[in-house]
Scaffold this motif. Structure first.
Motif, mmCIF file in Angstrom:
data_model
loop_
_atom_site.group_PDB
_atom_site.id
_atom_site.type_symbol
_atom_site.label_atom_id
_atom_site.label_comp_id
_atom_site.label_asym_id
_atom_site.label_seq_id
_atom_site.Cartn_x
_atom_site.Cartn_y
_atom_site.Cartn_z
ATOM 1 N N PHE A 180 80.182 28.112 48.387
ATOM 2 C CA PHE A 180 79.120 29.121 48.355
ATOM 3 C C PHE A 180 78.511 29.218 46.963
ATOM 4 N N TYR A 181 77.286 29.733 46.962
ATOM 5 C CA TYR A 181 76.561 29.992 45.705
ATOM 6 C C TYR A 181 76.370 31.497 45.592
ATOM 7 N N THR A 219 72.371 22.434 32.235
ATOM 8 C CA THR A 219 73.677 22.163 31.621
ATOM 9 C C THR A 219 74.712 22.937 32.423
ATOM 10 N N GLU A 220 75.951 22.482 32.377
ATOM 11 C CA GLU A 220 76.952 23.062 33.282
ATOM 12 C C GLU A 220 78.345 23.067 32.671
ATOM 13 N N MET A 221 79.104 24.128 33.024
ATOM 14 C CA MET A 221 80.559 24.166 32.799
ATOM 15 C C MET A 221 81.188 24.417 34.164
ATOM 16 N N GLU A 222 82.266 23.714 34.460
ATOM 17 C CA GLU A 222 82.963 23.981 35.722
ATOM 18 C C GLU A 222 84.453 24.066 35.459
ATOM 19 N N VAL A 282 70.459 34.462 32.839
ATOM 20 C CA VAL A 282 71.029 33.283 33.511
ATOM 21 C C VAL A 282 70.160 32.970 34.727
ATOM 22 N N GLN A 283 69.646 31.740 34.779
ATOM 23 C CA GLN A 283 68.665 31.413 35.808
ATOM 24 C C GLN A 283 69.232 30.638 36.992
ATOM 25 N N PHE A 284 70.474 30.187 36.870
ATOM 26 C CA PHE A 284 71.027 29.355 37.948
ATOM 27 C C PHE A 284 72.161 30.071 38.669
ATOM 28 N N PRO A 285 72.280 29.822 39.990
ATOM 29 C CA PRO A 285 73.400 30.414 40.729
ATOM 30 C C PRO A 285 74.740 29.811 40.310
ATOM 31 N N VAL A 286 75.805 30.526 40.646
ATOM 32 C CA VAL A 286 77.176 30.080 40.363
ATOM 33 C C VAL A 286 77.697 29.406 41.635
ATOM 34 N N GLU A 287 78.274 28.216 41.476
ATOM 35 C CA GLU A 287 78.739 27.459 42.655
ATOM 36 C C GLU A 287 80.264 27.538 42.755
ATOM 37 N N TYR A 318 87.065 25.826 42.466
ATOM 38 C CA TYR A 318 86.225 25.360 41.353
ATOM 39 C C TYR A 318 85.070 26.337 41.211
ATOM 40 N N VAL A 319 84.851 26.825 40.001
ATOM 41 C CA VAL A 319 83.728 27.735 39.759
ATOM 42 C C VAL A 319 82.836 27.092 38.698
ATOM 43 N N ALA A 320 81.554 26.902 39.050
ATOM 44 C CA ALA A 320 80.636 26.210 38.134
ATOM 45 C C ALA A 320 79.510 27.136 37.703
#
Ligand SMILES: Cc1cc2nc3c(=O)[nH]c(=O)nc-3n(C[C@H](O)[C@H](O)[C@H](O)COP(=O)(O)OP(=O)(O)OC[C@H]3O[C@@H](n4cnc5c(N)ncnc54)[C@H](O)[C@@H]3O)c2cc1C
Length: 433
Positions: free
Chosen positions: A214-215, A302-305, A331-336, A357-359
């Motif tokens: 889910f996001y 850019t991403e951290m997971e 923060v402009q992007f959803p969390v995956e 996993y949380v990204a």
């Protein structure tokens, strides 16, 4: 050997890593790979293979010799479910080839742009309680070592659990043998929901669906739940226009515009997120498995997971809104959020445990460090393991305790690359110099 300056410049997909190599090596055969490695060993130089540059960390940064394997991308053999390919093959090519042979990868991540070697070497994963990293599909590899030996490493070899996910630290993979499965169709079910309802349903959905993720949309209580399951018939394919509208126009073209706007006027980001989350509609469709798993990503970020023990997920999700609300930027992007089962690959994020996993992501060019550091500070005490290909600030010293086989891996590295022909700054940081 001299390489033109423009061929020596490299930048990763996320736009946050770059390098200027002294030379670029483009071997066309395994013998040429061996020749380059022997020469590097004899002259005290370094060699770093770069896949398709989709890691966000500096794991693929080559400041001495950068090796590209774009001439080593062919199929070697198909023997029932065992498929051997050259190491530079991109996943999109692998997926097409497998489909032609009535086969498929059992699971994949979100995109198909990576090379097979780059993907397995950093622990690339998808989602699914009965699945692990892609490295667990590897049955054997052919590896060129620092001594210029070509090692065929299979399941019974002592170093197998290390070379399947080797961070590029143990040598150059030239062939990879994968255990594939019969081709299959997935039924995708995607629906917007309240985050609390998603969290309440997870314990039931994770075991009863093959692939669940889910996001969550920051600044809102909204989420999008995705469940993919095998079905016999491909009887509900996305129509050409609907598929293009959802996956290309809305997910890329419109999203790019939204992100550009948010960068110019940060104050509107929470409102835009809320509108975006509310505009999501439910859809179900059937498609060839890899076309459901992987979608095009043209808006760069850019991403951290972080991989965390599954039971720690509520604590992490609880902390995230507080972190995001306290940031000096939006923060402009959803969390995956994804889920996998335990595996036995030494440096796999999922080694020996049920994982969540949380990204977290940020639009390319936007500030991210305070966000990612605060997120890491929550995941680290919970025993979290950062994705090797995604941004993190950990070192060998503090990674050792979270990987039970860390020292076994380092011992293999000491034995087969004692002079550190394959190292770079990233590997010195996460494995020790
Ligand atoms: C848009 C996007 C989406 C992503 N989605 C996911 C996802 O869903 N799940 C996930 O887990 N990750 C995901 N990632 C991360 C990505 O899968 C990994 O970073 C992966 O390693 C990238 O593969 P690459 O071919 O680009 O390798 P690179 O980044 O170029 O290299 C990675 C490492 O592999 C080594 N390597 C490459 N080839 C060889 C070889 N032949 N022999 C030895 N070492 C080699 C390199 O030296 C380097 O150490 C995503 C990244 C992006 C940009």
């Amino acid at each position: 050997m001299t390489t033109p300056r423009n061929a020596r410049r490299w930048i990763n997909w996320g736009g946050n890593q770059q390098s200027l190599a002294v030379d670029v090596l483009t071997p066309g055969t395994v013998d040429e790979v061996v020749g380059h490695v022997k020469e590097a060993s004899e002259t005290g130089r370094r060699v770093k293979v770069v896949g398709s540059g989709h890691s966000f960390t500096d794991i693929a940064v080559a400041n001495d010799q950068r090796m590209l394997l774009h001439q080593l991308t062919d199929l070697v053999s198909v023997d029932g479910p065992l498929v051997t390919v050259q190491a530079g093959m991109p996943l999109w090519k692998l997926n097409e080839l497998l489909a032609q042979h009535g086969l498929a990868m059992p699971n994949l991540g979100d995109i198909d742009a990576q090379t097979i070697s780059g993907a397995i070497s950093t622990g690339t994963h998808g989602t699914g309680e009965n699945h692990c990293t892609l490295a667990t599909c590897v049955e054997a590899v052919k590896l060129v070592t620092a001594a210029g030996e070509v090692l065929e490493v299979g399941k019974n070899d002592e170093i197998f659990p290390a070379v399947r996910l080797g961070l590029g630290a143990l040598g150059i993979l030239v062939e990879v043998t994968l255990r594939c499965v019969p081709a299959f169709t997935l039924l995708a079910d995607e629906r917007p929901m309240a985050l609390t309802d998603v969290l309440a349903g997870l314990d039931e959905w994770i075991p009863s669906n093959e692939h669940v993720e889910f996001y969550w949309y920051p600044y809102t209580d909204r989420a999008q739940l995705k469940r993919n399951n095998k079905v016999a018939e491909n009887d509900r394919p996305l129509s050409g226009f609907r598929g293009w509208m959802d996956d290309e126009f809305l997910a890329n073209t419109v999203w790019q515009g939204v992100c550009n706007l948010g960068r110019r006027v940060p104050a509107i980001v929470p409102t835009v997120q809320s509108i975006a989350a509310r505009a999501l509609t439910a859809r179900t469709y059937t498609e060839r498995s890899d076309r459901v798993f992987c979608t095009p990503r043209r808006v760069h970020f850019t991403e951290m997971e972080y991989e965390i023990p599954r039971e720690a997920l509520p604590e992490v999700l609880d902390a995230l809104p507080r972190i995001i609300d306290g940031l000096p930027f939006k923060v402009q992007f959803p969390v995956e959020v994804r889920f996998t089962g335990p595996d036995d690959v030494w440096l796999s994020h999922g080694y020996g445990r049920e994982s969540a996993y949380v990204a977290v992501h940020q639009f390319t060019g936007a500030p991210y460090e305070p966000y990612f550091r605060a997120f890491e500070a929550v995941c680290r005490p919970l025993g979290g393991r950062p994705h090797w290909g995604k941004l993190h600030y950990r070192t060998a010293e503090d990674l050792r305790p979270v990987y039970p086989k860390f020292d076994d891996f380092v011992a293999v590295r000491d034995r087969i690359d004692p002079a550190r022909v394959f190292t770079n700054d990233y590997l010195d940081r996460v494995l020790g110099a």
